[in-house]
Write a protein that holds these residues in place. Structure first.
Motif, PDB file in Angstrom:
ATOM      1  N   ALA A  79      14.416  31.272  17.142  1.00 34.48           N
ATOM      2  CA  ALA A  79      15.403  32.201  17.697  1.00 34.48           C
ATOM      3  C   ALA A  79      16.516  32.474  16.694  1.00 34.48           C
ATOM      4  O   ALA A  79      16.918  33.617  16.475  1.00 34.48           O
ATOM      5  CB  ALA A  79      15.984  31.644  18.995  1.00 34.48           C
ATOM      6  N   GLU A  80      17.021  31.418  16.060  1.00 34.50           N
ATOM      7  CA  GLU A  80      18.069  31.588  15.051  1.00 34.50           C
ATOM      8  C   GLU A  80      17.517  32.334  13.840  1.00 34.50           C
ATOM      9  O   GLU A  80      18.202  33.188  13.259  1.00 34.50           O
ATOM     10  CB  GLU A  80      18.613  30.219  14.623  1.00 34.50           C
ATOM     11  N   ALA A  81      16.277  32.026  13.479  1.00 38.49           N
ATOM     12  CA  ALA A  81      15.649  32.715  12.347  1.00 38.49           C
ATOM     13  C   ALA A  81      15.550  34.216  12.614  1.00 38.49           C
ATOM     14  O   ALA A  81      15.766  35.036  11.714  1.00 38.49           O
ATOM     15  CB  ALA A  81      14.269  32.127  12.080  1.00 38.49           C
ATOM     16  N   ALA A  82      15.224  34.592  13.845  1.00 38.63           N
ATOM     17  CA  ALA A  82      15.111  36.012  14.196  1.00 38.63           C
ATOM     18  C   ALA A  82      16.461  36.717  14.068  1.00 38.63           C
ATOM     19  O   ALA A  82      16.528  37.879  13.644  1.00 38.63           O
ATOM     20  CB  ALA A  82      14.575  36.160  15.612  1.00 38.63           C
ATOM     21  N   LYS A  83      17.543  36.032  14.408  1.00 36.57           N
ATOM     22  CA  LYS A  83      18.874  36.621  14.280  1.00 36.57           C
ATOM     23  C   LYS A  83      19.202  36.880  12.813  1.00 36.57           C
ATOM     24  O   LYS A  83      19.751  37.924  12.455  1.00 36.57           O
ATOM     25  CB  LYS A  83      19.922  35.701  14.902  1.00 36.57           C
TER      26      LYS A  83
END
Length: 239
Positions: free
Chosen positions: A128-132
């Protein structure tokens, strides 16, 4: 007499300070001038000195120069990013991780900091953080498509994965960049994932231009015929 002398001294001090500040600004265009700028006036010059030290074989000096930069220009994320790079080069990994996180939070438009945080998030399994972070890079025109293709091919393998779901949430929650997403996403995201993400985002309220939807069809067709066929079906339904 004394008053006049004080006046001349003040004028001289103002002139010296003005010259030093102008020299500092000029060093942004002419890095070779950075070393001639007086230390108290270094802003742009210190950035040049820190970057130069980072390229040298003396990582400790790079840490010192970057640390001075952060103290003189603490707000720009680039200052913290240079310090993090110097800390990593000097083997100060724990400090470097902390510094790059602060830099990435402060500077969403700093591509180096965002890429570093993106790779750290992937290594930690935080999709999720990587997608941001991927989105932050995606929105910057200076980010190379090759980087987005490389990371996107593994980060968005399935629409059910947290990364894809996070991207869908971001896309459906903003009306500022749907066309940008379509035009660039068709080039850099895995074709099947791009179709699925767009379809799910549209179902959640994202609004796409029918003209742009049709415009990207040839791009998808050149990459994946099956995905292009699904795209045509989706476009017909949406428009």
């Amino acid at each position: 007499m004394i008053g006049r002398l004080i006046w001349y001294v003040c004028l001289l001090a103002i002139g010296i300070a003005t010259f030093a500040l102008q020299l500092d600004r000029q060093s942004a265009l002419a890095p070779q001038l950075a070393g001639t700028v007086p230390a108290p006036a270094r802003g742009f010059a210190q950035s040049q000195l820190a970057a130069s030290a980072l390229q040298s074989s003396d990582p400790q000096r790079a840490v010192e120069e970057a640390g001075f930069l952060v103290r003189s220009r603490p707000i720009p994320a680039e200052s913290l990013r240079l310090l993090a790079q110097a800390q990593f080069a000097a083997g100060q990994n724990e400090q470097g991780f902390l510094t790059i996180q602060i830099a990435a939070k402060r500077g969403w438009r700093d591509p180096v900091a965002q890429e570093a945080m993106l790779r750290l998030a992937i290594a930690a399994g935080d999709e999720a953080e990587a997608a941001k972070r991927y989105t932050a890079l995606f929105l910057q025109s200076g980010t190379k498509d090759e980087l987005l293709i490389e990371i996107g091919s593994t980060l968005f393998e399935s629409v059910a994965d947290p990364a894809a779901q996070t991207l869908i949430e971001i896309l459906s929650g903003s009306d500022r960049w749907p066309d940008t997403f379509l035009r660039r996403g068709a080039r850099v995201l895995p074709a099947a994932a791009f179709v699925a993400i767009t379809r799910d985002a549209e179902a959640r309220g994202a609004e796409f231009s029918c003209r742009t939807l049709n415009d990207v069809t040839p791009v998808l067709a050149s990459r994946n015929q099956d995905a292009a066929a699904q795209w045509v079906t989706f476009t017909d339904e949406a428009c």
